[in-house]
Design a protein around this motif. Sequence first.
Motif, PDB file in Angstrom:
ATOM      1  N   LEU A   5      -2.923 -10.664 -10.294  1.00  0.00           N
ATOM      2  CA  LEU A   5      -2.296  -9.942 -11.395  1.00  0.00           C
ATOM      3  C   LEU A   5      -2.884  -8.529 -11.482  1.00  0.00           C
ATOM      4  O   LEU A   5      -4.106  -8.367 -11.471  1.00  0.00           O
TER       5      LEU A   5
ATOM      6  N   LYS B 275      -2.228  -4.451 -13.446  1.00  0.00           N
ATOM      7  CA  LYS B 275      -1.584  -3.810 -14.599  1.00  0.00           C
ATOM      8  C   LYS B 275      -0.434  -2.902 -14.192  1.00  0.00           C
ATOM      9  O   LYS B 275       0.513  -2.719 -14.945  1.00  0.00           O
TER      10      LYS B 275
ATOM     11  N   GLN C 202       2.788 -14.740 -16.989  1.00  0.00           N
ATOM     12  CA  GLN C 202       1.622 -14.355 -16.186  1.00  0.00           C
ATOM     13  C   GLN C 202       0.842 -15.583 -15.735  1.00  0.00           C
ATOM     14  O   GLN C 202       0.462 -15.702 -14.565  1.00  0.00           O
ATOM     15  N   ASP C 203       0.589 -16.495 -16.662  1.00  0.00           N
ATOM     16  CA  ASP C 203      -0.198 -17.693 -16.356  1.00  0.00           C
ATOM     17  C   ASP C 203       0.497 -18.582 -15.340  1.00  0.00           C
ATOM     18  O   ASP C 203      -0.138 -19.125 -14.439  1.00  0.00           O
TER      19      ASP C 203
ATOM     20  N   TYR D  89       1.057  -8.945  -8.255  1.00  0.00           N
ATOM     21  CA  TYR D  89       2.222  -8.970  -9.148  1.00  0.00           C
ATOM     22  C   TYR D  89       1.831  -8.371 -10.489  1.00  0.00           C
ATOM     23  O   TYR D  89       0.667  -8.338 -10.853  1.00  0.00           O
ATOM     24  N   GLN D  90       2.834  -7.875 -11.176  1.00  0.00           N
ATOM     25  CA  GLN D  90       2.602  -7.379 -12.528  1.00  0.00           C
ATOM     26  C   GLN D  90       3.702  -7.911 -13.426  1.00  0.00           C
ATOM     27  O   GLN D  90       4.849  -8.061 -13.012  1.00  0.00           O
ATOM     28  N   VAL D  91       3.312  -8.237 -14.652  1.00  0.00           N
ATOM     29  CA  VAL D  91       4.255  -8.687 -15.667  1.00  0.00           C
ATOM     30  C   VAL D  91       4.143  -7.702 -16.824  1.00  0.00           C
ATOM     31  O   VAL D  91       3.130  -7.678 -17.521  1.00  0.00           O
TER      32      VAL D  91
ATOM     33  N   GLN E   3       0.182 -17.013 -11.924  1.00  0.00           N
ATOM     34  CA  GLN E   3      -1.232 -17.081 -11.524  1.00  0.00           C
ATOM     35  C   GLN E   3      -1.604 -18.488 -11.051  1.00  0.00           C
ATOM     36  O   GLN E   3      -2.305 -18.662 -10.059  1.00  0.00           O
TER      37      GLN E   3
ATOM     38  N   THR F  23       5.102 -13.187 -22.516  1.00  0.00           N
ATOM     39  CA  THR F  23       4.487 -12.392 -21.449  1.00  0.00           C
ATOM     40  C   THR F  23       3.291 -13.134 -20.849  1.00  0.00           C
ATOM     41  O   THR F  23       3.162 -13.237 -19.623  1.00  0.00           O
TER      42      THR F  23
END
Length: 167
Positions: A71, A73, A60-61, A35-37, A64, A56
């Motif tokens: 994660l 980029k 992400q956390d 996944y990317q955020v 995760q 952001t």
Amino acid sequence: MKKTHYLLLIISSFILNSCSVYNFTGTGKIDAKTYQVNFFPNNSDLIEPGIDRTFTLTLQDLIQNQTNLHLVKNGGDLMYEGEITDYRISPMTATADQKAAQNRLKIRVMVRFTNKNKEADDFEKSFEFYYDFPAAQQLTGATKDAAIKEIFERITQDIFNDSLAKW
């Protein structure tokens, strides 16, 4: 005796299969591995420095910590992008002499979610939450930090639920 062994084998296989379909976070079976955020800029009329980065990282956390996804980029199977569209402080309740007794901080975030493996899951949606605080307090320091933390925890959990948990 052999019938008992076969029965235990069949029951065990059903139990093991069902565990792979559901987990404690409610995400079920995810066809994605990454996944990317992307960065969520603050495009609201009232700019609060740093909340874009904080949001952001919070999103992400959360992903995760609640999934086995990795994660990345760019090029993720799941992509989260968007912007903070509203950051507003407004009076909520008044006293007898027409002064604010309580204020509310409200934050709204527009999210575009893309699942490369299952386009039916894609969405573009706004998420918002608020934090009420006494009008006698200024929205600074510990009060501001607590407000932003609570709002972002709620918004990111709602995003997670809509994109992965399907609650």
